[in-house]
Scaffold this motif. Structure first.
Motif, PDB file in Angstrom:
ATOM      1  N   ASP A  27      22.609 -10.956  -5.134  1.00 58.94           N
ATOM      2  CA  ASP A  27      21.402 -10.204  -4.763  1.00 58.94           C
ATOM      3  C   ASP A  27      21.680  -9.064  -5.947  1.00 58.94           C
ATOM      4  O   ASP A  27      21.968  -8.071  -5.775  1.00 58.94           O
ATOM      5  CB  ASP A  27      21.609  -9.529  -3.703  1.00 58.94           C
ATOM      6  N   ILE A  28      21.005  -9.413  -7.046  1.00 57.83           N
ATOM      7  CA  ILE A  28      20.948  -8.470  -8.247  1.00 57.83           C
ATOM      8  C   ILE A  28      20.388  -7.072  -8.260  1.00 57.83           C
ATOM      9  O   ILE A  28      21.025  -6.043  -8.536  1.00 57.83           O
ATOM     10  CB  ILE A  28      20.051  -9.080  -9.334  1.00 57.83           C
ATOM     11  N   ALA A  57      36.747  -7.029  -3.539  1.00 58.26           N
ATOM     12  CA  ALA A  57      36.877  -7.033  -2.132  1.00 58.26           C
ATOM     13  C   ALA A  57      36.244  -8.123  -1.239  1.00 58.26           C
ATOM     14  O   ALA A  57      36.709  -8.705  -0.460  1.00 58.26           O
ATOM     15  CB  ALA A  57      36.500  -5.660  -1.394  1.00 58.26           C
ATOM     16  N   ALA A  58      34.986  -8.473  -1.700  1.00 59.91           N
ATOM     17  CA  ALA A  58      34.225  -9.438  -0.976  1.00 59.91           C
ATOM     18  C   ALA A  58      35.121 -10.792  -1.327  1.00 59.91           C
ATOM     19  O   ALA A  58      35.142 -11.587  -0.387  1.00 59.91           O
ATOM     20  CB  ALA A  58      32.916  -9.655  -1.472  1.00 59.91           C
ATOM     21  N   GLY A  59      35.356 -10.972  -2.578  1.00 61.09           N
ATOM     22  CA  GLY A  59      36.251 -12.220  -3.128  1.00 61.09           C
ATOM     23  C   GLY A  59      37.354 -12.466  -2.321  1.00 61.09           C
ATOM     24  O   GLY A  59      37.603 -13.501  -1.831  1.00 61.09           O
ATOM     25  N   LEU A  60      38.160 -11.393  -2.178  1.00 59.49           N
ATOM     26  CA  LEU A  60      39.338 -11.326  -1.293  1.00 59.49           C
ATOM     27  C   LEU A  60      39.120 -11.876   0.173  1.00 59.49           C
ATOM     28  O   LEU A  60      40.030 -12.683   0.795  1.00 59.49           O
ATOM     29  CB  LEU A  60      40.268  -9.956  -1.559  1.00 59.49           C
ATOM     30  N   ALA A  61      38.076 -11.193   0.773  1.00 60.04           N
ATOM     31  CA  ALA A  61      37.871 -11.356   2.055  1.00 60.04           C
ATOM     32  C   ALA A  61      37.328 -13.030   2.342  1.00 60.04           C
ATOM     33  O   ALA A  61      37.786 -13.767   3.111  1.00 60.04           O
ATOM     34  CB  ALA A  61      36.502 -10.608   2.854  1.00 60.04           C
ATOM     35  N   VAL A  62      36.626 -13.523   1.229  1.00 65.01           N
ATOM     36  CA  VAL A  62      36.472 -14.952   1.295  1.00 65.01           C
ATOM     37  C   VAL A  62      37.588 -15.759   0.871  1.00 65.01           C
ATOM     38  O   VAL A  62      37.607 -16.776   1.715  1.00 65.01           O
ATOM     39  CB  VAL A  62      35.280 -15.306   0.083  1.00 65.01           C
ATOM     40  N   GLY A  63      38.455 -15.472  -0.040  1.00 64.41           N
ATOM     41  CA  GLY A  63      39.440 -16.423  -0.295  1.00 64.41           C
ATOM     42  C   GLY A  63      40.265 -16.252   0.715  1.00 64.41           C
ATOM     43  O   GLY A  63      40.994 -17.485   0.957  1.00 64.41           O
ATOM     44  N   GLU A  69      30.931 -15.968   2.428  1.00 67.48           N
ATOM     45  CA  GLU A  69      30.625 -15.317   1.213  1.00 67.48           C
ATOM     46  C   GLU A  69      29.678 -14.209   1.472  1.00 67.48           C
ATOM     47  O   GLU A  69      29.663 -13.116   1.233  1.00 67.48           O
ATOM     48  CB  GLU A  69      29.997 -16.462   0.320  1.00 67.48           C
ATOM     49  N   GLN A  70      28.562 -14.501   2.295  1.00 67.48           N
ATOM     50  CA  GLN A  70      27.468 -13.693   2.517  1.00 67.48           C
ATOM     51  C   GLN A  70      27.692 -12.503   3.251  1.00 67.48           C
ATOM     52  O   GLN A  70      27.469 -11.250   3.038  1.00 67.48           O
ATOM     53  CB  GLN A  70      26.040 -14.202   3.216  1.00 67.48           C
ATOM     54  N   VAL A  71      28.440 -12.650   4.480  1.00 70.55           N
ATOM     55  CA  VAL A  71      29.024 -11.402   5.070  1.00 70.55           C
ATOM     56  C   VAL A  71      30.176 -10.669   4.377  1.00 70.55           C
ATOM     57  O   VAL A  71      29.936  -9.349   4.551  1.00 70.55           O
ATOM     58  CB  VAL A  71      29.906 -12.145   6.619  1.00 70.55           C
ATOM     59  N   ALA A  72      30.993 -11.310   3.691  1.00 65.66           N
ATOM     60  CA  ALA A  72      31.792 -10.254   2.709  1.00 65.66           C
ATOM     61  C   ALA A  72      31.143  -9.592   1.795  1.00 65.66           C
ATOM     62  O   ALA A  72      31.479  -8.255   1.580  1.00 65.66           O
ATOM     63  CB  ALA A  72      32.821 -11.560   2.123  1.00 65.66           C
ATOM     64  N   MET A  73      30.176 -10.147   0.961  1.00 66.50           N
ATOM     65  CA  MET A  73      29.359  -9.475   0.085  1.00 66.50           C
ATOM     66  C   MET A  73      28.608  -8.329   0.960  1.00 66.50           C
ATOM     67  O   MET A  73      28.661  -6.967   0.288  1.00 66.50           O
ATOM     68  CB  MET A  73      28.405 -10.246  -0.744  1.00 66.50           C
TER      69      MET A  73
END
Length: 94
Positions: A27-28, A57-63, A69-73
């Motif tokens: 979401d730019i 932080a979002a990437g770590l949560a997904v990983g 992905e969407q919730v983490a972002m």
């Protein structure tokens, strides 16, 4: 879509391809909004730092499987947004 929006969309797609994460929804406008809030509420150099840390932080949560992905972002951006608001009113980092 105007030229600036098209350029940002193309650049985002280039980055996603280079990092082999094609198909990721970015979401730019939300990212730029968060950067603006950090720049004006904290200090200008906080803009790229804030967006980087939120993305990380979002990437770590997904990983780690904590969130999709969407919730983490959304969650990472919401935390960063709240901190920027606090900073703008003198409640957090300055």
């Amino acid at each position: 879509m105007d030229d600036r929006q098209r350029l940002l969309q193309d650049w985002t797609e280039t980055l996603l391809t280079a990092f082999e994460i094609d198909g990721t929804n970015v979401d730019i406008d939300a990212v730029l909004g968060l950067a603006g809030k950090a720049a004006h509420g904290v200090v200008r150099p906080a803009a790229p730092l804030t967006t980087f840390v939120a993305g990380y932080a979002a990437g770590l949560a997904v990983g780690s499987g904590q969130a999709d992905e969407q919730v983490a972002m959304r969650s990472a951006m919401a935390v960063a947004d709240a901190l920027c608001s606090e900073a703008a009113t003198g409640g957090a980092a300055e």
